[in-house]
Design an enzyme around this catalytic site. Structure first.
Site, PDB file in Angstrom:
ATOM      1  N   HIS A 125     -13.040   8.397  -1.152  1.00  0.00           N
ATOM      2  CA  HIS A 125     -11.582   8.382  -0.969  1.00  0.00           C
ATOM      3  C   HIS A 125     -11.007   9.638  -1.639  1.00  0.00           C
ATOM      4  O   HIS A 125     -11.572  10.170  -2.591  1.00  0.00           O
ATOM      5  CB  HIS A 125     -11.039   7.114  -1.637  1.00  0.00           C
ATOM      6  N   ASP A 202     -16.167   3.754  -7.847  1.00  0.00           N
ATOM      7  CA  ASP A 202     -14.822   3.463  -7.346  1.00  0.00           C
ATOM      8  C   ASP A 202     -14.863   2.071  -6.726  1.00  0.00           C
ATOM      9  O   ASP A 202     -15.373   1.895  -5.617  1.00  0.00           O
ATOM     10  CB  ASP A 202     -14.429   4.531  -6.313  1.00  0.00           C
TER      11      ASP A 202
HETATM   12  C1  LIG Z   1     -11.884   3.176  -1.969  1.00  0.00           C
HETATM   13  C2  LIG Z   1     -10.541   3.493  -2.539  1.00  0.00           C
HETATM   14  N1  LIG Z   1     -10.461   4.252  -3.657  1.00  0.00           N
HETATM   15  C3  LIG Z   1      -9.257   4.549  -4.211  1.00  0.00           C
HETATM   16  C4  LIG Z   1      -8.084   4.092  -3.640  1.00  0.00           C
HETATM   17  C5  LIG Z   1      -6.777   4.455  -4.325  1.00  0.00           C
HETATM   18  O1  LIG Z   1      -6.149   3.266  -4.785  1.00  0.00           O
HETATM   19  P1  LIG Z   1      -4.658   3.425  -5.376  1.00  0.00           P
HETATM   20  O2  LIG Z   1      -4.286   2.038  -5.857  1.00  0.00           O
HETATM   21  O3  LIG Z   1      -3.798   3.871  -4.193  1.00  0.00           O
HETATM   22  O4  LIG Z   1      -4.736   4.462  -6.458  1.00  0.00           O
HETATM   23  C6  LIG Z   1      -8.128   3.308  -2.480  1.00  0.00           C
HETATM   24  C7  LIG Z   1      -6.856   2.839  -1.825  1.00  0.00           C
HETATM   25  N2  LIG Z   1      -6.985   2.884  -0.396  1.00  0.00           N
HETATM   26  C8  LIG Z   1      -5.844   2.481   0.383  1.00  0.00           C
HETATM   27  C9  LIG Z   1      -4.716   3.468   0.305  1.00  0.00           C
HETATM   28  S1  LIG Z   1      -5.199   5.032   0.928  1.00  0.00           S
HETATM   29  C10 LIG Z   1      -6.298   2.273   1.854  1.00  0.00           C
HETATM   30  O5  LIG Z   1      -5.438   1.977   2.685  1.00  0.00           O
HETATM   31  O6  LIG Z   1      -7.514   2.356   2.095  1.00  0.00           O
HETATM   32  C11 LIG Z   1      -9.372   2.993  -1.921  1.00  0.00           C
HETATM   33  O7  LIG Z   1      -9.460   2.240  -0.808  1.00  0.00           O
END
Ligand SMILES: Cc1ncc(COP(=O)(O)O)c(CN[C@@H](CS)C(=O)O)c1O
Length: 410
Positions: A125, A202
C-alpha cells in the site's frame, strides 16, 4: 464453518438499515476502506465525553484519573489483541499510515545509509511504499520489491534471493487490500531475521479480520487502523517489540513524551508515551478498546470463517462470467477483498452503476498504483466483506454487476 449470528450483529449497526439511491437498501461492501461502527462503540465515545472527558496522564483530579486509567488500559487491550504483552509494546497513532511513517522516519532516517536496502513487495500500500521510498531517497538506501506471481501470490523464491545481508528492513502487507493475498509473514520474518534485518508487517487488512499473533509471526513491528475494525477514525496501532521501542528515537516532540526538559535539552518518557506527543487520541483509544471487546465476543476465528465463505461465494459468482477478471489468488485462498474488472465497463462506471442499485464498493487503485501498473490495468472495482455482510448482499452485488453488463452491452 462460521458460527456467528449475522442478524444479531446487524442489529448493532443502524447504518446498515439505511436506504440509498432513491429507496434502495444499502449494501455496504467497502469494508477494506473502512468498517461500520456498532452502537456499543458509539456509546463508549458518547459516555466518555458525557461522563469523564479529561486530559490524561495523571492529572490529580478524579476525571483525569478515570480517563488516564481507561486510556492506558486500552493500550494493554490492543497489545493483547494482536498477541503482544502489554502497553509498553503498543503505540497509538493516527492510523496505519502514521505508524509506517513513525518507524520509517524515527528508525530509517537515523539508521539507513548508502548500500543499505529496504525490501518491500509489489503489492504494498502507498502507506508503506511511498514512505520507504522517501526515506530511501533521503538516506541513499535502496528500495527493492519482491514480485508477485501470475496468480497473485508473493514470489517466495525471489524473496529468498532479494533479502540479503544488505537488507536492513523488510516491509510486507499481511493481507493485500487489492489482491486479497494472505502473505506468509512468519516465513518472511524468518528470512529477514536470518539476515539480521527487521520486519514490519502492515496488518491493516489482517488484524480486523482474523486472529493475529505478533509473537508467533515474530514481527518486529505490526501496524493496523481502528476504523477498519469497528473503531473510530483517528486512531492507529503500532505494535513494536519492547526493546525496539525502548531504543527507538521519538517521532514527534512536545508534551507528554518527555521526562525532563531544560533550556538546553530534554530526556524522554518511556514507551509507548515517548511516541505519543501532546494530547493523545483519548476518546478514540477508549472506543477502540470497546471495538476489541465486540470483535472478541464474536470471535476472530468466526469472523475469518464468515468472511472467507462470503469471499469464495462472491469470487465464484463473479468469475462465472467470462467477461470478469478477478485479480489475486483463488476464491478459497484469500482475504476478504475482491478486486475485479468487467470487460468494456470502466471500474468507475461500474461503481457508479452499482451505487444506483444501493451497492457500495470502491473503484480506483486502492492506494496501490504500482500494483495496478503491474497488473496492467488503470483501475479496478473492489468489493470487500466483513462480519455483518450476508450472502444476499453478494447476490445484490452480482445482480447489479449484471445490470451494468446489460447497460454496456446494448
Ligand atoms: C493494506 C493497507 N495498509 C495501509 C492502509 C492505510 O490505512 P489508513 O488507516 O488509511 O492509514 C490501508 C488502508 N486502505 C484503504 C484506504 S486506501 C483501502 O481502501 O484499501 C490498507 O488497506
Amino acid at each position: 464453518q462460521a458460527s456467528l449470528d449475522v442478524d444479531a450483529i446487524r442489529a448493532d449497526f443502524p447504518i446498515l438499515e439505511r436506504e440509498v439511491a432513491d429507496g434502495r437498501d444499502l449494501v455496504y461492501l467497502d469494508n477494506a476502506a473502512t468498517s461500520q461502527t456498532p452502537d456499543q462503540v458509539v456509546d463508549a465515545i458518547a459516555d466518555y465525553y458525557r461522563r469523564y472527558n479529561s486530559n490524561v496522564h495523571r492529572g490529580l483530579h478524579e476525571l483525569s484519573q478515570e480517563a488516564s486509567v481507561a486510556y492506558e488500559n486500552a493500550h494493554d487491550k490492543l497489545a493483547e489483541f494482536v498477541g503482544g504483552e502489554d502497553r509498553e509494546e503498543m503505540v497509538f497513532t493516527k492510523n496505519t499510515t502514521e505508524a509506517e511513517n513513525l518507524v520509517a522516519f524515527a528508525w530509517g532516517l537515523n539508521e539507513l545509509g548508502p548500500g543499505d536496502e529496504v525490501v518491500l513487495t509489489q503489492m504494498e500500500h502507498h502507506a508503506s511504499l511511498v514512505t520507504w521510498q522517501q526515506v530511501a531517497e533521503k538516506t541513499g538506501a535502496e528500495v527493492k520489491y519482491i514480485p508477485i506471481t501470475d496468480d497473485g501470490y508473493l514470489d517466495m523464491d525471489a524473496a529468498e534471493e532479494m533479502i540479503t545481508d544488505d537488507t536492513e528492513m523488510v516491509n510486507v502487507v499481511h493481507v493485500s487490500n487489492t489482491l486479497g493475498t494472505v502473505n506468509p509473514v512468519g516465513d518472511l520474518a524468518d528470512i529477514a531475521h536470518d539476515h539480521d534485518a527487521y520486519i514490519f508487517v502492515d496488518g491493516a487488512q489482517a488484524a480486523p479480520t482474523r486472529p493475529v499473533d505478533v509473537q508467533d509471526i515474530d514481527a518486529d513491528f505490526y501496524a493496523f487502523s481502528g476504523h477498519k475494525m469497528l473503531g473510530p477514525t483517528g486512531i492507529g496501532c503500532l505494535y513494536g517489540k519492547r526493546h525496539l521501542l525502548a531504543d527507538l528515537e521519538p517521532f514527534l516532540y512536545g508534551g507528554e513524551m518527555i521526562e525532563r526538559v531544560s533550556y538546553e535539552d530534554a530526556t524522554w518518557n518511556d514507551p509507548p508515551w515517548k511516541f505519543e506527543a501532546g494530547t493523545p487520541v483519548i476518546a478514540q483509544g477508549i472506543a477502540l478498546a470497546e471495538a476489541v471487546d465486540y470483535l472478541e465476543d464474536v470471535g476472530m476465528e468466526n469472523i475469518q470463517a464468515h468472511e472467507e465463505a462470503l469471499t469464495e461465494y462472491a469470487y465464484d459468482e463473479l468469475t462465472a462470467h467470462d467477461d470478469v477478471d478477478v485479480y489475486g489468488p483463488p476464491g478459497d485462498d484469500r482475504g476478504a477483498a475482491v478486486s475485479f474488472n468487467v470487460d468494456g465497463v470502466h471500474a468507475h462506471d461500474l461503481s457508479s452503476i452499482l451505487n444506483d442499485y444501493g451497492v457500495a464498493i470502491r473503484a480506483g487503485d486502492h492506494c496501490t498504483q504500482p500494483l495496478h501498473d503491474t497488473l496492467g490495468v488503470p483501475a479496478s472495482a473492489r468489493a470487500s466483506f466483513y462480519l455483518y455482510n450476508t450472502r444476499e448482499e453478494v447476490d445484490a452485488l452480482v445482480d447489479a454487476v449484471d445490470e451494468a453488463r446489460q447497460l454496456f452491452s446494448t
